[in-house]
Design a protein around this motif. Sequence first.
Motif, PDB file in Angstrom:
ATOM      1  N   HIS A 109      14.574 -16.712  -8.265  1.00  0.00           N
ATOM      2  CA  HIS A 109      14.596 -15.731  -7.173  1.00  0.00           C
ATOM      3  C   HIS A 109      13.251 -15.054  -6.929  1.00  0.00           C
ATOM      4  N   VAL A 110      12.263 -15.343  -7.745  1.00  0.00           N
ATOM      5  CA  VAL A 110      10.958 -14.709  -7.592  1.00  0.00           C
ATOM      6  C   VAL A 110       9.888 -15.779  -7.438  1.00  0.00           C
ATOM      7  N   LEU A 111       8.764 -15.381  -6.869  1.00  0.00           N
ATOM      8  CA  LEU A 111       7.692 -16.325  -6.608  1.00  0.00           C
ATOM      9  C   LEU A 111       6.597 -16.148  -7.657  1.00  0.00           C
ATOM     10  N   MET A 112       6.891 -16.628  -8.868  1.00  0.00           N
ATOM     11  CA  MET A 112       5.891 -16.616  -9.940  1.00  0.00           C
ATOM     12  C   MET A 112       6.311 -17.614 -11.008  1.00  0.00           C
ATOM     13  N   SER A 113       5.360 -17.992 -11.832  1.00  0.00           N
ATOM     14  CA  SER A 113       5.647 -18.963 -12.877  1.00  0.00           C
ATOM     15  C   SER A 113       6.507 -18.322 -13.970  1.00  0.00           C
TER      16      SER A 113
ATOM     17  N   LYS B 282       0.812  -1.222   0.000  1.00  0.00           N
ATOM     18  CA  LYS B 282       0.000   0.000   0.000  1.00  0.00           C
ATOM     19  C   LYS B 282       0.842   1.267   0.000  1.00  0.00           C
ATOM     20  N   HIS B 283       2.150   1.133   0.188  1.00  0.00           N
ATOM     21  CA  HIS B 283       3.010   2.306   0.264  1.00  0.00           C
ATOM     22  C   HIS B 283       3.021   3.039  -1.079  1.00  0.00           C
ATOM     23  N   PRO B 284       3.005   4.370  -1.043  1.00  0.00           N
ATOM     24  CA  PRO B 284       3.007   5.158  -2.287  1.00  0.00           C
ATOM     25  C   PRO B 284       4.194   4.893  -3.214  1.00  0.00           C
ATOM     26  N   ALA B 285       5.281   4.345  -2.700  1.00  0.00           N
ATOM     27  CA  ALA B 285       6.440   4.060  -3.550  1.00  0.00           C
ATOM     28  C   ALA B 285       6.084   3.088  -4.676  1.00  0.00           C
ATOM     29  N   PHE B 286       5.037   2.293  -4.476  1.00  0.00           N
ATOM     30  CA  PHE B 286       4.681   1.267  -5.462  1.00  0.00           C
ATOM     31  C   PHE B 286       3.542   1.688  -6.376  1.00  0.00           C
ATOM     32  N   LYS B 287       3.456   2.980  -6.658  1.00  0.00           N
ATOM     33  CA  LYS B 287       2.435   3.445  -7.600  1.00  0.00           C
ATOM     34  C   LYS B 287       2.858   3.231  -9.051  1.00  0.00           C
ATOM     35  N   GLY B 288       4.138   3.460  -9.352  1.00  0.00           N
ATOM     36  CA  GLY B 288       4.621   3.330 -10.734  1.00  0.00           C
ATOM     37  C   GLY B 288       4.862   1.890 -11.156  1.00  0.00           C
ATOM     38  N   VAL B 289       5.340   1.103 -10.218  1.00  0.00           N
ATOM     39  CA  VAL B 289       5.522  -0.341 -10.442  1.00  0.00           C
ATOM     40  C   VAL B 289       5.000  -1.052  -9.190  1.00  0.00           C
ATOM     41  N   ASN B 290       4.460  -2.243  -9.385  1.00  0.00           N
ATOM     42  CA  ASN B 290       3.971  -2.970  -8.220  1.00  0.00           C
ATOM     43  C   ASN B 290       5.124  -3.720  -7.551  1.00  0.00           C
ATOM     44  N   MET B 291       4.835  -4.332  -6.412  1.00  0.00           N
ATOM     45  CA  MET B 291       5.902  -5.008  -5.653  1.00  0.00           C
ATOM     46  C   MET B 291       6.530  -6.158  -6.423  1.00  0.00           C
ATOM     47  N   ARG B 292       5.764  -6.869  -7.195  1.00  0.00           N
ATOM     48  CA  ARG B 292       6.333  -7.981  -7.970  1.00  0.00           C
ATOM     49  C   ARG B 292       7.286  -7.458  -9.041  1.00  0.00           C
TER      50      ARG B 292
END
Length: 151
Positions: A65-69, A31-41
């Motif tokens: 290193h990431v949690l996605m397919s 929810k932090h404003p830092a992640f408006k331009g790109v999301n956490m993933r």
Amino acid sequence: MPDEAASLREASEAWEALFRCQVTIMRRLQKHPAFKGVNMREYDVLFNLSRCPSGGLRLGDLNEHVLMSQPSLSRMVERLESKGLVERRPDPCDQRAVRLTLTDRGRELQRKIGREHVRHIHELLSPALSPEQLRELTALTTRLGGAVGSS
């Protein structure tokens, strides 16, 4: 190895507490404003590329290193590439392969978000845990990750 094995219940309760804690913290961080331009993933991809000493990673290596397919990561990399944050370069060790690298813009954005992200993590964790407890948490999760990762 611990001197005595944990019971099934103890292991389950520990996992559930760890998982629920992580979900709660991640929801707050997202929810932090830092992640408006790109999301956490997306930031996670930029962060992992920024930590690469050789300046880039193959898609398959990044996927470890990431949690996605792998297909989801491929689509995300395409989006990051279209935003001018990531680029594909020939792998100097294997001309058939491609390395993903941060662009100057991607590196700058990762650093900017990273500074805000670290401050926000500090704001969330430091009131809840003492410095000694934070060190203990780091030691425990590092040990757990190493033990599970090596099996």
